[in-house]
Design an enzyme around this catalytic site. Structure first.
Site, mmCIF file in Angstrom:
data_model
loop_
_atom_site.group_PDB
_atom_site.id
_atom_site.type_symbol
_atom_site.label_atom_id
_atom_site.label_comp_id
_atom_site.label_asym_id
_atom_site.label_seq_id
_atom_site.Cartn_x
_atom_site.Cartn_y
_atom_site.Cartn_z
ATOM 1 N N CYS A 78 75.843 95.832 38.926
ATOM 2 C CA CYS A 78 75.267 95.244 40.143
ATOM 3 C C CYS A 78 75.211 93.719 40.051
ATOM 4 O O CYS A 78 76.251 93.071 40.120
ATOM 5 C CB CYS A 78 73.919 95.880 40.437
ATOM 6 N N HIS A 170 74.099 101.512 39.691
ATOM 7 C CA HIS A 170 73.223 101.447 38.508
ATOM 8 C C HIS A 170 73.265 102.719 37.664
ATOM 9 O O HIS A 170 72.354 103.547 37.759
ATOM 10 C CB HIS A 170 71.776 101.220 38.959
ATOM 11 N N GLU A 172 72.429 103.013 34.718
ATOM 12 C CA GLU A 172 71.265 103.007 33.809
ATOM 13 C C GLU A 172 70.013 103.582 34.466
ATOM 14 O O GLU A 172 69.021 103.813 33.791
ATOM 15 C CB GLU A 172 71.014 101.585 33.278
HETATM 16 N N1 GLN Z 1 71.312 91.783 45.350
HETATM 17 C C1 GLN Z 1 71.304 91.423 43.985
HETATM 18 C C2 GLN Z 1 72.145 90.188 43.717
HETATM 19 O O1 GLN Z 1 72.983 89.850 44.469
HETATM 20 C C3 GLN Z 1 71.817 92.543 43.107
HETATM 21 C C4 GLN Z 1 70.880 93.691 43.170
HETATM 22 C C5 GLN Z 1 70.880 94.539 41.947
HETATM 23 O O2 GLN Z 1 71.305 94.118 40.876
HETATM 24 N N2 GLN Z 1 70.338 95.703 42.096
HETATM 25 O O3 GLN Z 1 71.959 89.584 42.720
#
Ligand code: GLN
Length: 197
Positions: A78, A170, A172
């Site tokens: 992410c 995610h 994890e």
């Molecule tokens: N929206 C976050 C970003 O751009 C990422 C969100 C996440 O890691 N769950 O950094």
């Protein structure tokens, strides 16, 4: 094997627990000196703006970039994926910038900016992978040497470039160890060997 988990902000503990469940030593990383002696690094989800600022403040940005360009394995989830991308269309901070991908942050729109869905990830074998997307980025463009591991609605959501691995969701936050095991196989070279046959 000793795997570092970048511990500036975000879902650090969850990654450490996943790796521990795979009998792998995982240690939190906050300082450049702690990168020494690692076999790989995980960059967790969180806020890419915050993690980018802290990477700069703690003087970790360039050492991490140098490691990545030397073939050191890194897994970004992410926000971690955002930080690995060479181009981020809506982030005005410096990123590690080593994967040939262009991403857009928070790209799934306000209504559905967090959701869960079953994903087909062929390299993980049969059985859907539960994808948890939390204000996730979209991978808009994929360049040379990038293998798309998984798509959602025709858009890549997990990619690999050599030993660099990234996903918009995610793993994890699930109990499914397959994505982390896939990364460990990349670290030891097993995945590359397999794909050559
Ligand atoms: N929206 C976050 C970003 O751009 C990422 C969100 C996440 O890691 N769950 O950094």
């Amino acid at each position: 094997m000793r795997i570092g988990v970048l511990a500036l902000q975000g879902a650090v503990t969850e990654h450490i627990q996943m790796l521990a469940a795979l009998d792998t030593e995982a240690v939190p990383i906050r300082l450049p000196s702690e990168l020494k002696g690692l076999d790989a690094l995980v960059i967790p989800g969180g806020e890419s703006t915050t993690i980018s600022k802290l990477l700069t403040d703690y003087q970790l940005l360039q050492p991490t970039r140098d490691l990545a360009t030397q073939g050191f394995p890194i897994f970004g989830t992410c926000a971690g994926l955002v930080l690995l991308a060479k181009k981020v269309s809506n982030l005005d901070r410096e990123v590690i910038g080593v994967m040939n991908i262009e991403v857009k942050r928070n790209a799934f729109g306000r209504q559905v900016d967090s959701f869960e869905t079953e994903l087909n990830v062929p390299v993980l074998g049969n059985g859907a992978f539960h994808g948890i997307f939390i204000r996730a980025p979209i991978i808009q463009k994929v360049g040379p040497n990038v293998e798309i591991l998984c798509q959602l609605n025709g858009k890549p959501v997990a990619v690999r470039q050599g030993k660099l691995l990234g996903c918009a969701f995610h793993p994890e936050l699930t109990l499914d160890l397959r994505f982390h095991r896939y990364f460990l196989d990349l670290v030891t070279g097993d995945t590359v060997a397999k794909s050559n046959h």
